[in-house]
Design an enzyme around this catalytic site. Structure first.
Site, PDB file in Angstrom:
ATOM      1  N   GLY A  14     -36.970  72.282 -19.254  1.00  0.00           N
ATOM      2  CA  GLY A  14     -36.961  70.949 -19.847  1.00  0.00           C
ATOM      3  C   GLY A  14     -35.641  70.495 -20.431  1.00  0.00           C
ATOM      4  CG  ASN A  16     -32.593  67.169 -16.275  1.00  0.00           C
ATOM      5  OD1 ASN A  16     -31.604  66.444 -16.273  1.00  0.00           O
ATOM      6  ND2 ASN A  16     -32.680  68.258 -15.524  1.00  0.00           N
ATOM      7  CG  MET A  93     -40.555  73.186 -10.237  1.00  0.00           C
ATOM      8  SD  MET A  93     -39.047  72.810  -9.317  1.00  0.00           S
ATOM      9  CE  MET A  93     -39.090  74.162  -8.140  1.00  0.00           C
ATOM     10  CB  ILE A  95     -45.865  68.482  -3.164  1.00  0.00           C
ATOM     11  CG1 ILE A  95     -44.947  69.647  -2.779  1.00  0.00           C
ATOM     12  CG2 ILE A  95     -45.835  67.367  -2.136  1.00  0.00           C
ATOM     13  CD1 ILE A  95     -43.546  69.268  -2.387  1.00  0.00           C
ATOM     14  CG  ASN A 110     -36.873  63.839  -8.467  1.00  0.00           C
ATOM     15  OD1 ASN A 110     -37.200  64.613  -9.361  1.00  0.00           O
ATOM     16  ND2 ASN A 110     -36.299  64.260  -7.341  1.00  0.00           N
ATOM     17  CG  HIS A 112     -31.970  66.292  -5.272  1.00  0.00           C
ATOM     18  ND1 HIS A 112     -32.906  67.262  -5.015  1.00  0.00           N
ATOM     19  CD2 HIS A 112     -30.907  66.556  -4.464  1.00  0.00           C
ATOM     20  CE1 HIS A 112     -32.444  68.079  -4.085  1.00  0.00           C
ATOM     21  NE2 HIS A 112     -31.226  67.673  -3.737  1.00  0.00           N
ATOM     22  CG  ASP A 153     -35.052  65.162  -2.718  1.00  0.00           C
ATOM     23  OD1 ASP A 153     -35.485  64.908  -3.847  1.00  0.00           O
ATOM     24  OD2 ASP A 153     -34.874  66.327  -2.315  1.00  0.00           O
ATOM     25  CB  ALA A 182     -24.041  65.161 -12.679  1.00  0.00           C
TER      26      ALA A 182
HETATM   27  C1  GRF Z   1     -32.760  70.538 -12.577  1.00  0.00           C
HETATM   28  O1  GRF Z   1     -31.744  71.186 -11.867  1.00  0.00           O
HETATM   29  C2  GRF Z   1     -33.237  69.360 -11.782  1.00  0.00           C
HETATM   30  O2  GRF Z   1     -32.253  68.716 -11.065  1.00  0.00           O
HETATM   31  C3  GRF Z   1     -34.213  70.001 -10.855  1.00  0.00           C
HETATM   32  O3  GRF Z   1     -34.839  71.013 -11.627  1.00  0.00           O
HETATM   33  C4  GRF Z   1     -33.999  71.400 -12.688  1.00  0.00           C
HETATM   34  C5  GRF Z   1     -34.763  71.168 -13.959  1.00  0.00           C
HETATM   35  O4  GRF Z   1     -34.277  71.781 -15.078  1.00  0.00           O
HETATM   36  N1  GRF Z   1     -35.047  69.017 -10.237  1.00  0.00           N
HETATM   37  P1  GRF Z   1     -34.890  71.465 -16.500  1.00  0.00           P
HETATM   38  O5  GRF Z   1     -36.355  71.885 -16.520  1.00  0.00           O
HETATM   39  O6  GRF Z   1     -34.748  69.992 -16.794  1.00  0.00           O
HETATM   40  O7  GRF Z   1     -34.095  72.288 -17.471  1.00  0.00           O
END
Ligand code: GRF
Length: 204
Positions: A14, A16, A93, A95, A110, A112, A153, A182
């Site tokens: 988590g 992000n 993760m 689908i 999303n 990526h 994607d 990024a």
């Molecule tokens: C990130 O690399 C994101 O781009 C990918 O999964 C990872 C998630 O990491 N889709 P986090 O759970 O946000 O630390």
């Protein structure tokens, strides 16, 4: 203006999600408000991050719920109950079917960890994305925030940011740099952009 109600879907650490929470606190994410965090995995640390700041959480595990239909129906119920208007996939993760993505057209975004259309689509997740970038020998990679449709994607790109590959990079080192430079910058920016658009639409 009424804030856009945001649900964040997660499966892992988590970081992000944390970037979104921090942006909300700093006021750079101000057109939207995180009202729910849904984890596809029980015990994901992302849930603790949400709980730490008082954001309601739910767990919807595909494994536990048994079928894709039951899984998506449960997520939809949670989203409806929270009045979610924007769904942010932040390391989610599982689908999602075409039925699900159609239901929330232009309402799911999303992140990526590559510059789409490079190193994306089926099978490109987590460290594999960075392994593929290093194997190919690209000198620049990055991250992309895009709308989610039925093609993995494949939805319209919202924002991208480039990150340099350095000599001697391992997939782990590159993954960390892409996150720091990024992903954690881009996802809050994109969430603000789309939230502002949805909020403006509500005000009309
Ligand atoms: C990130 O690399 C994101 O781009 C990918 O999964 C990872 C998630 O990491 N889709 P986090 O759970 O946000 O630390």
């Amino acid at each position: 203006m009424l804030k856009t109600r945001i649900a964040v879907l997660v499966s892992g650490g988590g970081t992000n999600l944390q970037a979104l929470i921090d942006a909300q606190k700093a006021g750079t994410l101000h057109s939207g408000e995180i009202v729910l965090v849904v984890s596809g995995v029980e015990g994901a640390y992302a849930l603790t991050r949400a709980e730490n700041v008082g954001i309601p959480t739910a767990v919807c595990s595909r494994k536990v719920l048994g079928s894709q239909e039951a899984f998506e129906a449960t997520i939809c119920r949670e989203l409806d109950a929270a009045g979610a208007e924007l769904i942010v996939l932040a390391g989610f993760m599982s689908i999602l079917s075409a039925d699900f993505t159609k239901k929330y057209e232009n309402r799911i975004i999303n992140i990526h960890p590559s510059l789409i259309p490079s190193f994306c689509g089926q099978g490109f997740y987590g460290l594999r994305v960075h392994e593929a970038a290093l194997d190919y020998g690209v000198k620049v990679t990055g991250a992309t925030v895009h709308f989610v449709n039925e093609i993995p994607d494949g939805g319209k790109i919202i924002l991208q940011k480039a990150v340099e590959v350095q000599p001697g990079d391992t997939p782990e080192v590159l993954q960390r740099r892409v996150m720091e430079q990024a992903e954690w910058v881009l996802l809050p920016q994109a969430a603000e952009l789309v939230s502002a658009e949805i909020a403006a639409g509500k005000g009309e």
